[in-house]
Design a protein around this motif. Structure first.
Motif, short mmCIF file in Angstrom:
data_model
loop_
_atom_site.label_atom_id
_atom_site.label_comp_id
_atom_site.label_asym_id
_atom_site.label_seq_id
_atom_site.Cartn_x
_atom_site.Cartn_y
_atom_site.Cartn_z
N THR A 1 -51.24 -26.95 11.72
CA THR A 1 -50.18 -27.44 13.00
C THR A 1 -49.14 -27.13 13.08
OG1 THR A 1 -49.93 -28.86 11.82
CG2 THR A 1 -52.12 -29.39 12.93
N GLY A 2 -48.70 -25.70 12.38
CA GLY A 2 -47.45 -25.98 12.90
C GLY A 2 -45.54 -25.96 12.09
N LYS A 3 -46.52 -26.99 10.78
CA LYS A 3 -45.51 -28.02 10.50
C LYS A 3 -44.42 -27.02 9.89
CE LYS A 3 -48.49 -29.86 7.49
NZ LYS A 3 -49.06 -29.46 8.26
N SER A 4 -44.82 -25.89 8.43
CA SER A 4 -43.71 -25.13 7.40
C SER A 4 -42.68 -23.49 9.45
CB SER A 4 -44.86 -24.59 7.29
OG SER A 4 -44.80 -24.65 5.82
N THR A 5 -43.79 -23.33 10.72
CA THR A 5 -43.65 -22.49 11.53
C THR A 5 -42.67 -23.33 12.16
OG1 THR A 5 -45.59 -21.16 11.63
CG2 THR A 5 -43.82 -21.99 13.45
N LEU A 6 -41.89 -24.37 12.01
CA LEU A 6 -41.05 -25.10 12.62
C LEU A 6 -40.22 -25.49 11.49
CD1 LEU A 6 -39.90 -27.36 15.18
CD2 LEU A 6 -40.97 -28.98 13.74
N LEU A 7 -39.91 -25.26 10.66
CA LEU A 7 -39.49 -25.81 9.42
C LEU A 7 -37.98 -23.91 9.36
CD1 LEU A 7 -40.19 -27.24 6.45
CD2 LEU A 7 -38.83 -27.44 8.00
N ARG A 8 -39.54 -23.03 9.67
CA ARG A 8 -38.87 -22.00 9.87
C ARG A 8 -38.21 -20.69 11.04
NH1 ARG A 8 -42.08 -22.65 5.94
NH2 ARG A 8 -42.04 -20.68 4.15
N LEU A 9 -38.16 -22.25 12.28
CA LEU A 9 -37.61 -21.81 13.58
C LEU A 9 -36.43 -22.18 13.31
CD1 LEU A 9 -40.02 -22.51 15.84
CD2 LEU A 9 -39.15 -20.09 16.34
N ILE A 10 -36.30 -23.88 12.40
CA ILE A 10 -34.58 -24.35 13.04
C ILE A 10 -34.53 -23.45 11.60
CG2 ILE A 10 -33.71 -26.14 11.29
CD1 ILE A 10 -35.84 -28.14 12.37
#
Length: 248
Positions: free
Chosen positions: A66-75
């Motif tokens: 659902t994009g959780k780790s992707t969100l961290l990598r964007l931050i």
């Protein structure tokens, strides 16, 4: 009220399946503006907006994919969004892939200086705190600190990586399932370190499937579903949304 330390506004990122496929020049020209539909494309995150205040502890919750780790990598700045903006007002200590940045051809000592330097630590700081970092990593790492990292077990690499990152003075902590790795003794040390850092007023964004970790460290919860932020509330509310979507 203090200004936000993290601001996401309409955040979205597009991936393309089968990344090895080479795009023809014509395709690159057509899609360079980002509005055309690339074959096999999908959006792990789209239209995500939120702010985080200094000192907040936020858990990111959702099913796998659902994009959780992707969100961290964007931050963290590892990924660049295709839509919207992400603004981070402070240095980030990324407790993500803890052995990332290590070179197998270098010793543990050399990697400590390399990774620490990549995260902005000065040579004098690393020299001053070298013994503390190695001691935190444990006896196995201490005995092998002048051995090539290619001979380290995955657990030893994680211990050294956590020891380095946890010594960063940065105000923002990003964590991705860190405490799921290692033995009970190492996890206990991780918990004590995180408690200390949060006690210093650090800001935390945590991705975890461990509800005990989420409720221990986080007060606020962001619930992601199919790449969209569908709930921003307390950690209990976010966990309730997750349980409703994933029957036990």
């Amino acid at each position: 009220m203090a200004a936000p330390i993290i601001e996401a506004d309409g955040l979205g990122i597009r991936f393309v399946r089968n990344r090895r496929r080479q795009l023809r020049l014509r395709e690159l020209f057509i899609h360079r503006g980002g509005r055309g539909a690339l074959p096999g494309q999908f959006w792990p995150l789209r239209d995500v907006s939120f702010t985080v205040e200094p000192g907040e502890t936020v858990g990111v919750i959702g099913r796998n994919g659902t994009g959780k780790s992707t969100l961290l990598r964007l931050i963290a700045g590892v990924l660049i969004p295709d839509e919207g903006d992400i603004r981070v007002h402070g240095a980030v200590a990324p407790l993500l892939e803890l052995s990332a940045g290590f070179s197998n051809d270098l010793t543990g000592r050399e990697n400590l200086h390399l990774v620490g330097g990549l995260h902005g630590l000065s040579a004098s700081y690393l020299k001053r705190h070298f013994d503390d970092i190695v001691e935190f990593a444990g006896e196995q790492v201490e005995r092998a600190i002048d051995t090539s990292v290619r001979h380290y077990s995955s657990g030893m690499k994680v211990r050294l990586g956590f020891a380095i990152i946890s010594h960063l003075p940065h105000p923002i902590l990003l964590m991705d399932e860190v405490t799921a790795v290692g033995d009970a003794e190492f996890r206990k040390k991780c918990y004590a370190t995180i408690d200390r850092l949060l006690g210093e007023g650090r800001t935390l964004v945590l991705v975890s499937h461990n509800e005990k970790d989420l409720t221990r460290f986080c007060r606020r919860g962001l619930y992601l579903d199919a790449g969209r932020l569908t709930l921003d509330g307390t950690i209990a509310e976010a966990l309730d949304a997750y349980h409703a979507a994933v029957p036990r």
